[in-house]
Design a protein around this motif. Structure first.
Motif, PDB file in Angstrom:
ATOM      1  N   LEU A   1       0.818  -1.208   0.000  1.00  0.00           N
ATOM      2  CA  LEU A   1       0.000   0.000   0.000  1.00  0.00           C
ATOM      3  C   LEU A   1       0.853   1.260   0.000  1.00  0.00           C
ATOM      4  CD1 LEU A   1      -2.750  -1.009   2.597  1.00  0.00           C
ATOM      5  CD2 LEU A   1      -3.048  -0.755   0.122  1.00  0.00           C
ATOM      6  N   LEU A   2       1.919   1.267   0.820  1.00  0.00           N
ATOM      7  CA  LEU A   2       2.784   2.444   0.889  1.00  0.00           C
ATOM      8  C   LEU A   2       3.472   2.707  -0.447  1.00  0.00           C
ATOM      9  CD1 LEU A   2       4.406   1.996   4.419  1.00  0.00           C
ATOM     10  CD2 LEU A   2       2.824   3.798   3.717  1.00  0.00           C
ATOM     11  N   MET A   3       3.939   1.666  -1.088  1.00  0.00           N
ATOM     12  CA  MET A   3       4.594   1.837  -2.386  1.00  0.00           C
ATOM     13  C   MET A   3       3.598   2.287  -3.449  1.00  0.00           C
ATOM     14  SD  MET A   3       7.740   1.542  -2.064  1.00  0.00           S
ATOM     15  CE  MET A   3       9.003   0.919  -0.935  1.00  0.00           C
ATOM     16  N   THR A   4       2.388   1.728  -3.391  1.00  0.00           N
ATOM     17  CA  THR A   4       1.340   2.151  -4.336  1.00  0.00           C
ATOM     18  C   THR A   4       0.997   3.619  -4.139  1.00  0.00           C
ATOM     19  OG1 THR A   4       0.383  -0.084  -4.352  1.00  0.00           O
ATOM     20  CG2 THR A   4      -1.025   1.725  -5.109  1.00  0.00           C
ATOM     21  N   GLN A   5       0.895   4.023  -2.865  1.00  0.00           N
ATOM     22  CA  GLN A   5       0.620   5.421  -2.556  1.00  0.00           C
ATOM     23  C   GLN A   5       1.738   6.320  -3.046  1.00  0.00           C
ATOM     24  OE1 GLN A   5       0.668   6.511   1.623  1.00  0.00           O
ATOM     25  NE2 GLN A   5      -1.001   7.968   1.338  1.00  0.00           N
ATOM     26  N   GLY A   6       2.978   5.885  -2.857  1.00  0.00           N
ATOM     27  CA  GLY A   6       4.123   6.684  -3.295  1.00  0.00           C
ATOM     28  C   GLY A   6       4.158   6.864  -4.795  1.00  0.00           C
ATOM     29  N   ILE A   7       3.934   5.779  -5.526  1.00  0.00           N
ATOM     30  CA  ILE A   7       3.948   5.844  -6.994  1.00  0.00           C
ATOM     31  C   ILE A   7       2.799   6.716  -7.501  1.00  0.00           C
ATOM     32  CG2 ILE A   7       3.691   4.488  -9.104  1.00  0.00           C
ATOM     33  CD1 ILE A   7       5.085   2.176  -7.633  1.00  0.00           C
ATOM     34  N   SER A   8       1.651   6.592  -6.853  1.00  0.00           N
ATOM     35  CA  SER A   8       0.494   7.409  -7.252  1.00  0.00           C
ATOM     36  C   SER A   8       0.763   8.884  -7.021  1.00  0.00           C
ATOM     37  CB  SER A   8      -0.749   6.964  -6.470  1.00  0.00           C
ATOM     38  OG  SER A   8      -1.067   5.623  -6.758  1.00  0.00           O
ATOM     39  N   ASP A   9       1.428   9.192  -5.908  1.00  0.00           N
ATOM     40  CA  ASP A   9       1.752  10.594  -5.623  1.00  0.00           C
ATOM     41  C   ASP A   9       2.722  11.153  -6.657  1.00  0.00           C
ATOM     42  OD1 ASP A   9       0.101  10.532  -3.489  1.00  0.00           O
ATOM     43  OD2 ASP A   9       1.629  10.770  -1.941  1.00  0.00           O
ATOM     44  N   LEU A  10       3.627  10.319  -7.124  1.00  0.00           N
ATOM     45  CA  LEU A  10       4.560  10.768  -8.159  1.00  0.00           C
ATOM     46  C   LEU A  10       3.813  11.171  -9.426  1.00  0.00           C
ATOM     47  CD1 LEU A  10       7.499   8.185  -7.864  1.00  0.00           C
ATOM     48  CD2 LEU A  10       7.511  10.578  -7.163  1.00  0.00           C
ATOM     49  N   GLN A  11       2.693  10.502  -9.670  1.00  0.00           N
ATOM     50  CA  GLN A  11       1.909  10.770 -10.869  1.00  0.00           C
ATOM     51  C   GLN A  11       0.746  11.733 -10.593  1.00  0.00           C
ATOM     52  OE1 GLN A  11       0.744   6.791 -11.947  1.00  0.00           O
ATOM     53  NE2 GLN A  11       2.729   6.288 -12.852  1.00  0.00           N
ATOM     54  N   ASN A  12       0.770  12.318  -9.370  1.00  0.00           N
ATOM     55  CA  ASN A  12      -0.296  13.240  -8.956  1.00  0.00           C
ATOM     56  C   ASN A  12      -1.675  12.603  -9.075  1.00  0.00           C
ATOM     57  OD1 ASN A  12       1.447  15.464  -8.413  1.00  0.00           O
ATOM     58  ND2 ASN A  12       1.608  15.833 -10.627  1.00  0.00           N
ATOM     59  N   ALA A  13      -1.745  11.328  -8.760  1.00  0.00           N
ATOM     60  CA  ALA A  13      -3.017  10.597  -8.799  1.00  0.00           C
ATOM     61  C   ALA A  13      -3.225   9.915  -7.459  1.00  0.00           C
ATOM     62  CB  ALA A  13      -3.002   9.560  -9.923  1.00  0.00           C
TER      63      ALA A  13
END
Length: 419
Positions: free
Chosen positions: A361-373
């Motif tokens: 979940l943390l990695m998914t959240q991090g990657i999503s934040d990188l894409q502003n999503a």
């Protein structure tokens, strides 16, 4: 001697359960309203207690156990005061930080904890020198002790900046990352590596190879700190040194894994399958950690990663839970140093599931934040992950204190290698 270690490990596991419980509160406050909780202050108490009350407490006890087994003397008598002092400072920080943040009492307890670490490191170094053999194991432990001491430069630097009112964002982050690096990547990591080498030495009787592995990790311990600062302009020679250090540790790990795989069949006979799976999970997490560390030598990626809080939190949890905590549990299970019954084994399985779920979940959240999503419902899912971690720890701890050991769960101890 063994019973004394079990007592300290049970206390450490109880502390980890408290860490997990506080994690539930922190995640609940993010997902829902909890106005009476100061998130920032509670987070400080959570992190300080995790370091001192769980990891350091458990590692100190295991290192004292190593001294006792190797020398044939009960060193727990000598280190009892230090272990209690560390425990008291850990609870002092747990109780004071949520109330006042960085205040007089919390700073006092955190400062005392640093001096407790100094006392342990100096005393342990001297006791290691009394044992003339096993230099290849002692080298890991001595590097760990140095890392524990050097890490204090970070908080002392912060204290100076605050007292002198010269607190700059970059210097603040440099000091924080200095503390985290020498705690995570030296004190925690080198202690676990020393215990691992001791655990497997009966099969890895290759002093030359072990010496190389230690060298690949040890010289790179300090330069890899600058991976956290690549968003600063750094000289070309320093960048090259950091790159070499990063690949040096990666190669050292590959060499160790290769050496272990050459003796897999022999190790299967004495290492129980359950603890073997836990060791494997820890090894996989450490491999991921090293790959991420290697990728961060690219300055643009480093700036991107360290600039997004979810990625930093995910990386720190990967090391703290996936690598260090998983290893300590695997080691104690393999040595049968904790009570193994239906409760504790079920708890370990649930806890491992929580680690994977939380990290994903943390990695998914991090990657999503990188894409502003954003990720729909991510905070509720993270709360669920925290609850799973706490449930696992509650079962492990209840298994230690409420039920007797189940003799149906066989687990082998470490036989003292004859050198």
């Amino acid at each position: 001697m063994r019973s004394q270690l079990q007592k300290w490990l049970q206390i450490s596991l109880f502390n980890l359960m408290l860490v997990a419980f506080i994690g539930v509160i922190l995640r609940y406050k993010i997902a829902y309203a909890l106005p009476w909780v100061d998130q920032k202050n509670l987070l400080h108490g959570h992190s300080h207690f995790a370091f001192a009350g769980w990891i350091s407490q458990a590692l100190m006890a295991l290192l004292v156990y190593y001294l006792s087994v190797t020398s044939g003397e009960n060193y727990f008598i000598k280190y009892r005061r230090i272990l209690y002092a560390n425990l008291i400072t850990a609870y002092g920080m747990l109780l004071s930080f949520p109330v006042q943040g960085y205040g007089l009492v919390s700073i006092l307890f955190s400062t005392i904890s640093v001096f407790v670490a100094y006392g342990f490191s100096i005393s342990y170094w001297r006791d290691l020198n009394k044992i003339s053999r096993r230099w290849f194991i002692h080298s890991w432990f001595k590097m760990a002790l140095l890392g524990n001491i050097f890490s204090s430069i970070g908080p002392f630097s912060l204290a100076y900046m605050m007292a002198s009112h010269h607190l700059h964002q970059k210097m603040y982050l440099a000091a924080v990352y200095f503390f985290l690096h020498f705690q995570y990547n030296v004190w925690f990591l080198f202690s676990c590596m020393g215990l691992l080498i001791w655990h497997l030495y009966s099969y890895l009787r290759s002093p030359g190879v072990l010496k190389k592995i230690f060298f690949y990790f040890a010289w790179a311990a300090a330069p890899t700190y600058f991976l956290s600062l690549l968003w600063w302009p750094v000289p070309g020679w320093l960048f090259i040194l950091v790159v070499l250090a990063t690949f040096s540790q990666l190669y050292g790990w590959i060499l160790l894994v290769k050496t272990i795989l050459q003796h897999t069949d022999a190790m299967k006979k004495i290492i129980p399958w359950f603890s073997g799976i836990l060791f494997l999970f820890s090894a996989i997490a450490f491999s991921v950690k090293l790959c991420l560390q290697t990728g961060s030598v690219i300055p643009s990626l480093s700036k991107l990663a360290f600039g997004f809080r979810p990625i930093v939190i995910g990386y720190l949890h990967l090391v703290l839970l996936g690598v260090i905590t998983m290893f300590i549990i695997a080691f104690t299970v393999s040595e049968k140093l904790i009570v193994l019954n239906r409760n504790s084994i079920t708890g370990i399985k649930i806890f491992v599931l929580g680690v994977f779920f939380n990290e994903g979940l943390l990695m998914t959240q991090g990657i999503s934040d990188l894409q502003n999503a954003g990720v729909p419902g991510i905070n509720r899912f993270l709360l669920l992950a925290a609850a799973i971690l706490f449930t696992g720890m509650f079962l492990i701890v209840s298994g230690q204190f409420l039920q007797k050991d189940d003799q149906n769960h066989n687990s082998s101890g470490i036989s003292e290698p004859a050198l």
